[in-house]
Design a protein around this motif. Structure first.
Motif, PDB file in Angstrom:
ATOM      1  N   TYR A  44      33.549 151.969  48.706  1.00  0.00           N
ATOM      2  CA  TYR A  44      34.459 151.802  47.583  1.00  0.00           C
ATOM      3  C   TYR A  44      33.657 151.550  46.310  1.00  0.00           C
ATOM      4  CZ  TYR A  44      38.921 151.479  50.071  1.00  0.00           C
ATOM      5  OH  TYR A  44      40.049 151.761  50.791  1.00  0.00           O
ATOM      6  N   ARG A  82      42.660 151.777  45.868  1.00  0.00           N
ATOM      7  CA  ARG A  82      43.038 150.383  46.040  1.00  0.00           C
ATOM      8  C   ARG A  82      43.251 149.735  44.692  1.00  0.00           C
ATOM      9  NH1 ARG A  82      38.834 147.301  48.967  1.00  0.00           N
ATOM     10  NH2 ARG A  82      38.481 145.825  47.297  1.00  0.00           N
ATOM     11  N   ASP A  84      44.129 145.953  42.973  1.00  0.00           N
ATOM     12  CA  ASP A  84      44.179 144.516  43.216  1.00  0.00           C
ATOM     13  C   ASP A  84      44.652 143.794  41.960  1.00  0.00           C
ATOM     14  OD1 ASP A  84      43.080 144.718  45.815  1.00  0.00           O
ATOM     15  OD2 ASP A  84      41.060 144.809  44.979  1.00  0.00           O
ATOM     16  N   ARG A  98      47.688 143.429  46.726  1.00  0.00           N
ATOM     17  CA  ARG A  98      46.829 144.586  47.018  1.00  0.00           C
ATOM     18  C   ARG A  98      47.695 145.761  47.416  1.00  0.00           C
ATOM     19  NH1 ARG A  98      44.820 146.640  51.888  1.00  0.00           N
ATOM     20  NH2 ARG A  98      45.605 144.809  53.006  1.00  0.00           N
ATOM     21  N   ASN A 100      47.088 149.765  48.725  1.00  0.00           N
ATOM     22  CA  ASN A 100      45.958 150.549  49.240  1.00  0.00           C
ATOM     23  C   ASN A 100      46.449 151.832  49.918  1.00  0.00           C
ATOM     24  OD1 ASN A 100      43.358 149.853  51.726  1.00  0.00           O
ATOM     25  ND2 ASN A 100      43.334 151.261  50.018  1.00  0.00           N
ATOM     26  N   GLY A 112      48.688 147.606  52.187  1.00  0.00           N
ATOM     27  CA  GLY A 112      48.719 146.625  51.107  1.00  0.00           C
ATOM     28  C   GLY A 112      48.885 145.229  51.635  1.00  0.00           C
ATOM     29  N   GLU A 133      47.970 147.045  57.610  1.00  0.00           N
ATOM     30  CA  GLU A 133      46.668 147.670  57.778  1.00  0.00           C
ATOM     31  C   GLU A 133      46.713 148.723  58.883  1.00  0.00           C
ATOM     32  OE1 GLU A 133      43.573 148.417  57.391  1.00  0.00           O
ATOM     33  OE2 GLU A 133      43.501 147.604  55.363  1.00  0.00           O
TER      34      GLU A 133
END
Length: 310
Positions: A44, A82, A84, A98, A100, A112, A133
């Motif tokens: 990332y 992503r 944040d 978050r 994602n 997220g 996730e």
């Protein structure tokens, strides 16, 4: 034997530079591997900016990245975005968000998380969290299986040296499986030996059914003792942290096995603007050998993060 992990992307935070920052340029690389031939990598790059117009000590970040999983079943990859956000809501509370989304060739899940933190005083700390996730195996990804985790944790510090941490969490898998976990930790920070600490940890997770394509026994029980030592370096601009653990693990009420762990971390600043954090860890059941003993299991991972702050 397989020990499953439901890993979440984490923003690694270095000690703050002198003074407040306006923006940061961030980079993160992670790799993991185990004796079941499951491996994972992610990369990332991100940009973080302070948001004083929202609230003091608030920030937002945007990341672009790539996630890759491999096993004997093949491999799967995702492009990733992503976002944040973190900000205080009152003097004693703050919120973290978050988002994602992942883009894959056959499946593009939106991941997220959200957490709310309340610290009423120096003695107590509470956090409520919810997270979505990947179930991080190739087979689970091909089955389009994700997991929702939600829970509560509380810390109580007493005698100035001991902290009791209690947490409970539930997990709902996309295949209908449900899990309930409880973790108890007692953390000790020594005054006599600066940098030395210890932690007792007990964990139990109960599942409705064994996982298909991922590790989820009906009952997982672990008890460990962790020892740690943190060494300041270079006029305390850097910290070297060492941790080692030993304990026992029991699956589905059967005979317990030895459980070992080791971790090394380095974090600090080259200058007032450029910093680094590196961490490597391994856990092993059955024995201390490089390869897990008998039907034991070994998992190793490393993460490297760079930061530029202005």
């Amino acid at each position: 034997m397989v020990i499953g992990r439901l890993s979440a992307l984490a923003v690694l935070c270095l000690p703050a530079t002198a003074g407040a920052y306006d923006y940061r340029v961030l980079g993160e690389a992670h790799a993991s591997d185990d004796t079941d031939h499951q491996s994972q990598q992610w990369f990332y790059a991100g940009y973080q900016r302070a948001l004083p117009q929202v609230a003091a000590d608030s920030s937002g970040a945007a990341w672009l990245g790539w996630r890759h999983l491999e096993s004997d079943d093949g491999s799967e990859s995702f492009k990733a975005l992503r976002l944040d956000f973190e900000a205080p809501t009152t003097e004693r509370t703050r919120v973290k968000l978050r988002l994602n989304p992942l883009i894959g060739s056959d499946w593009s899940p939106v991941l997220g998380g959200v957490s709310a933190i309340w610290k009423p005083d120096a003695t107590w700390y509470f956090e409520a969290f919810a997270d979505r996730e990947l179930v991080d195996t190739v087979r689970a990804v091909r089955d389009e299986n994700h997991v929702d985790t939600y829970g509560l944790s509380g810390d109580y510090r007493f005698w100035g040296l001991l902290t009791l941490i209690v947490s409970a969490f539930g997990q709902s898998f996309d295949d209908g499986n449900e899990r309930l976990g409880r973790v108890f930790r007692l953390d000790y920070a020594s005054e006599a030996w600066a940098g030395f600490g210890a932690q007792l940890r007990a964990k139990r997770v109960d599942a409705d059914a064994p996982g298909v394509g991922y590790f989820s026994p009906r009952r997982l029980e672990e008890a460990e003792l962790w020892l740690r030592y943190v060494v300041p370096l270079a006029d305390q601009r850097w910290q070297l942290a060492l941790r080692a653990s030993g304990g026992r693990q029991r699956i589905d009420g059967n005979g317990s096995e030895n459980l070992y762990g080791a971790e090394i971390g380095l974090r600090g600043w080259f200058t007032d603007h450029y910093g680094l954090e590196a961490q490597a860890q391994c856990s092993n059941t059955g024995g201390l050998a490089g390869d897990a003993a008998d039907d034991g299991y070994r998992y190793c991972a490393a993460t490297l993060s760079f930061i530029g702050s202005w």
